[in-house]
Design an enzyme around this catalytic site. Structure first.
Site, short mmCIF file in Angstrom:
data_model
loop_
_atom_site.label_atom_id
_atom_site.label_comp_id
_atom_site.label_asym_id
_atom_site.label_seq_id
_atom_site.Cartn_x
_atom_site.Cartn_y
_atom_site.Cartn_z
N LEU A 77 32.50 33.97 42.46
CA LEU A 77 31.95 34.77 41.36
C LEU A 77 32.97 34.99 40.25
CD1 LEU A 77 29.94 37.44 43.37
CD2 LEU A 77 29.02 35.56 42.01
N GLY A 78 34.25 34.92 40.58
CA GLY A 78 35.27 35.13 39.57
C GLY A 78 36.59 35.51 40.21
N GLY A 117 40.36 38.02 39.34
CA GLY A 117 41.01 39.01 38.49
C GLY A 117 42.40 39.30 38.98
N ASP A 142 38.50 51.10 34.13
CA ASP A 142 38.22 49.91 33.33
C ASP A 142 36.74 49.82 33.00
OD1 ASP A 142 38.94 47.64 31.89
OD2 ASP A 142 38.65 46.29 33.59
#
Length: 529
Positions: A23-24, A26, A139
């Site tokens: 999904l990603g 970071g 965030d």
């Protein structure tokens, strides 16, 4: 949220969860799309390998998991499980299938008044739950607000911290977040000592303003200029409907003590009207019959010992001028030199120009020299390029070549001597269109992504319309090239990081996950547009 295929070396199972895609990635780690034994889709966050021996980081991660379990899931991604003793540790949360607020505004424009009020209530409800569990999100931004089946969800507790553990787990030289949504106290000399839930309330105000207008309320022509506006200027709230505009103004107060709590914010929203009429610039809203928010920039002359005496609803009280000035000095020096670890995207609007990207039509002026001194720019010569007022070469630092786009549809590298190597970075919200400046008939084309078989996408020439394929973020690396120019990465949310493939010469986009970025760029000024 769409997923990418697993890569060689990725695990295919963690505990009882089968992993089926990426999904990603970071700062904390990689997020995989998984499947529970019952077949339920889940998001599995895996800690990056370099952190599994970092006791400070693991302590922060354990605190996060413990507190996140206590957050009610009705407006957030529910924590479903975790294994903190696994190597690497991982966290399992609800998979939220829906577009982000960023995607919605980019594709459809600002929200309607009714949808805006609903989103404002939903985000405030989520913050009420998060703060009630003793967590600060840290965030909150449009990319962390998802429109899911059944309602809005606030996600990404990857950098949330327990209230009482903030100073323990965060070093004072670290800042986590996105500049345009950071509260003034985030730029303090010792941000961990002052950071509280009020910072999330400020971010709520900035997110709602973005949802209403397609721009951030303190938007400058660089991250440092935006930060200086946050510290010294009033927000641009033109276009927000009443009485929401007054509530947002209160949330964006400079002093954390002047902002409502999440519960108070929710009460204001639920008891306010839903007028859809935007206020003219300069008109003061009635804030649903309540007294107007105290104007943060309206002050009396300096009092004794350098205090600023500020007018508030309850009379006069002193504020420390030195803290704000020191924060500004520290901010300018650190951001200009790359000393603060700030995750941000650099965006701008040319002086006097109205945004025409579909993200909003109200003009946003560039920061003046009084609001953002020249020293606040990321580096001399770069700010005008990022403001969209100069032509530029886009230089591949590692291979000493320049991007070129021979019209009509080819994207290559060159020696930078031809007109097809000239581009303009056209600001579109927080991102950019990258437009060719080569002479050609009709409207000059922009860079766009074309999906390739597998995991990557190639760059092609396409129409200059803001879409997922044509919008790019430009992020400073803090390093410089061999000519002393600052370097950047270029990223597309839908297709990944801009790269150069040496073995088969090709400019392409790819999600890198935990891998290092192998391609960086510097900008070479080639005169005004």
């Amino acid at each position: 949220m769409s997923s990418q295929p697993l890569r060689p070396g990725d695990p295919d199972r963690l505990g009882e969860y089968e992993l089926v895609g990426r999904l990603g990635a970071g700062g904390m780690g990689t997020v995989f799309l998984g499947r529970s034994p019952q077949g339920r889709p889940v998001a599995v966050k895996v800690v990056r390998t370099e952190f599994i021996r970092d006791e400070e980081f693991l302590g922060r991660f354990r605190s996060e998991v413990s507190r996140a379990r206590q957050v009610p899931p009705f407006c957030t991604a529910e924590v479903l499980g975790a294994d903190l003793d696994h190597e690497p540790p991982y966290l399992v949360v609800e998979y939220v299938d829906g577009p982000t607020l960023t995607d919605v505004v980019r594709e459809r424009g600002p929200l309607s008044p009714a949808a805006l009020h609903s989103a404002a209530v939903g985000i405030a409800t989520a913050l009420t739950a998060i703060h009630g569990a003793g967590v600060i999100h840290r965030d909150l931004k449009p990319g962390n607000v998802l429109f899911a089946l059944g309602g809005l969800k606030v996600i990404d507790f990857g950098i949330a911290r327990p209230l009482e553990a903030t100073s323990q787990h965060t070093r004072t030289d670290q800042m986590v977040g996105t500049v345009a949504y950071m509260a003034p106290e985030r730029f303090d000399e010792h941000p961990g000592l002052r950071l509280g839930p009020a910072a999330d309330i400020f971010a709520w105000g900035a997110v709602v303003a973005f949802a209403a207008t397609g721009r951030t309320p303190f938007q400058g022509d660089s991250a440092p200029a935006t930060a200086m506006r946050i510290l010294t200027q009033e927000p641009d709230l033109a276009g927000l409907p009443t009485p929401l505009r007054g509530i947002v103004a209160r949330a964006l107060a400079k002093d954390p003590a002047d902002r409502p709590t999440a519960r108070e914010l929710l009460d204001l929203l639920l008891t306010s009207g839903r007028s859809a009429t935007p206020l003219p610039v300069g008109e003061v809203p009635d804030d649903a019959g309540r007294p107007p928010a105290p104007p943060a920039a309206t002050v009396t002359p300096y009092g004794p010992a350098g205090d600023v005496v500020a007018a508030t609803g309850g009379g006069m009280r002193p504020r420390r001028r030195g803290r704000v000035l020191l924060a500004a000095v520290v901010l300018l020096g650190a951001l200009a030199g790359g000393g603060l670890l700030v995750a941000h995207r650099i965006g701008a609007v040319p002086n006097g120009a109205a945004q025409t990207s579909g993200l909003g039509s109200a003009p946003t002026a560039r920061v003046t020299s009084a609001a953002a001194p020249r020293s606040a720019a990321p580096t001399p010569g770069t700010a005008p390029i990022l403001a969209g007022t100069r032509r530029t070469l886009i230089h591949f630092v590692e291979v000493d070549r320049d991007l070129a786009m021979p019209y009509p549809d080819e994207v290559v590298t060159s020696d930078g001597t031809g007109p097809d190597a000239l581009f303009a970075l056209v600001p579109a919200g927080v991102d950019f269109l990258i437009q060719s400046q080569a002479p050609a008939g009709g409207e000059p084309p922009c860079l766009g992504a074309k999906v390739l078989p597998g995991e990557s996408a190639e760059l092609v020439a396409t129409e200059c319309t803001p879409t997922k394929a044509t919008l790019f973020s430009v992020t400073a690396t803090g390093a410089k090239d061999d000519k002393g120019r600052p370097t950047y990465t270029i990223y597309n949310d839908a297709h990944g990081t801009l790269q150069w493939r040496e073995r088969k010469p090709q400019v392409y986009l790819e999600f890198l996950g935990d891998a290092d970025t192998g391609t960086t760029f510097s900008f070479v000024d080639r005169g005004p547009l």
